[in-house]
Design an enzyme around this catalytic site. Structure first.
Site, PDB file in Angstrom:
ATOM      1  N   HIS A  66       5.142   0.493  -0.275  1.00  0.00           N
ATOM      2  CA  HIS A  66       5.783  -0.463   0.627  1.00  0.00           C
ATOM      3  C   HIS A  66       4.783  -1.559   0.975  1.00  0.00           C
ATOM      4  O   HIS A  66       3.612  -1.474   0.616  1.00  0.00           O
ATOM      5  CB  HIS A  66       6.290   0.234   1.896  1.00  0.00           C
ATOM      6  N   CYS A  81       6.067   6.226   4.734  1.00  0.00           N
ATOM      7  CA  CYS A  81       4.844   5.527   4.321  1.00  0.00           C
ATOM      8  C   CYS A  81       4.195   6.145   3.084  1.00  0.00           C
ATOM      9  O   CYS A  81       3.232   5.595   2.544  1.00  0.00           O
ATOM     10  CB  CYS A  81       3.848   5.474   5.468  1.00  0.00           C
ATOM     11  N   HIS A  85      -1.231 -10.643  -1.456  1.00  0.00           N
ATOM     12  CA  HIS A  85      -0.332 -10.291  -2.556  1.00  0.00           C
ATOM     13  C   HIS A  85      -0.996  -9.351  -3.565  1.00  0.00           C
ATOM     14  O   HIS A  85      -0.855  -9.506  -4.767  1.00  0.00           O
ATOM     15  CB  HIS A  85       0.233 -11.549  -3.225  1.00  0.00           C
ATOM     16  N   GLU A 118       0.259  -4.327  11.193  1.00  0.00           N
ATOM     17  CA  GLU A 118       1.172  -4.199  10.054  1.00  0.00           C
ATOM     18  C   GLU A 118       2.588  -4.630  10.433  1.00  0.00           C
ATOM     19  O   GLU A 118       3.358  -5.027   9.576  1.00  0.00           O
ATOM     20  CB  GLU A 118       1.228  -2.746   9.573  1.00  0.00           C
ATOM     21  N   HIS A 158       0.862  -1.194   0.000  1.00  0.00           N
ATOM     22  CA  HIS A 158       0.000   0.000   0.000  1.00  0.00           C
ATOM     23  C   HIS A 158       0.888   1.229   0.000  1.00  0.00           C
ATOM     24  O   HIS A 158       2.115   1.134   0.102  1.00  0.00           O
ATOM     25  CB  HIS A 158      -0.991  -0.012   1.175  1.00  0.00           C
TER      26      HIS A 158
END
Length: 118
Positions: A29, A25, A69, A108, A14
């Site tokens: 990544h 971010c 994925h 995460e 994302h």
């Protein structure tokens, strides 16, 4: 109140596009996500369950087919796919199918968790 949880895993990418370019971010990544769904009931069914864990197989199939994925921005059609928003998305999906759903947590990284619990 009786509570059960079940954990699911998937890997995906994302990008948080609204963050400044200097924020890590903001770049594309990925994470190895963990999703934990919680279900609760004041009593148990005739088999002694809040809900048969087997019934959660539909969530595993959904995660495997739509999220694993994949690029989450494309999957959810958003430029800000955060762990918080994923938790709410999975909560809404589960609650529509499993009314005993009370919360969903998404991780995460091993040290971070977001939870949606209305």
């Amino acid at each position: 109140m009786f509570r059960i949880t079940k954990e699911f895993h998937f890997s995906a990418s994302h990008q948080l596009c609204r963050l400044p370019d200097s924020h890590p971010c903001a770049r594309l990544h990925g994470h190895n996500y963990i999703v934990v769904v919680e279900l609760a009931a004041p009593g148990l069914d005739a088999h002694g369950f809040v809900r048969d864990y087997h019934d959660l197989g539909a969530l595993k199939a959904y995660i495997d087919s739509r999220f694993d994925h994949r690029h989450l921005n494309d999957v959810l059609g958003s430029d800000m796919v955060t762990a918080e928003r994923l938790a709410q998305h999975f909560y809404d999906w589960c609650r529509a199918r499993l009314p005993e759903t009370t919360a969903v947590r998404v991780s995460e990284t091993p040290k971070t968790w977001a939870e949606y619990r209305p």
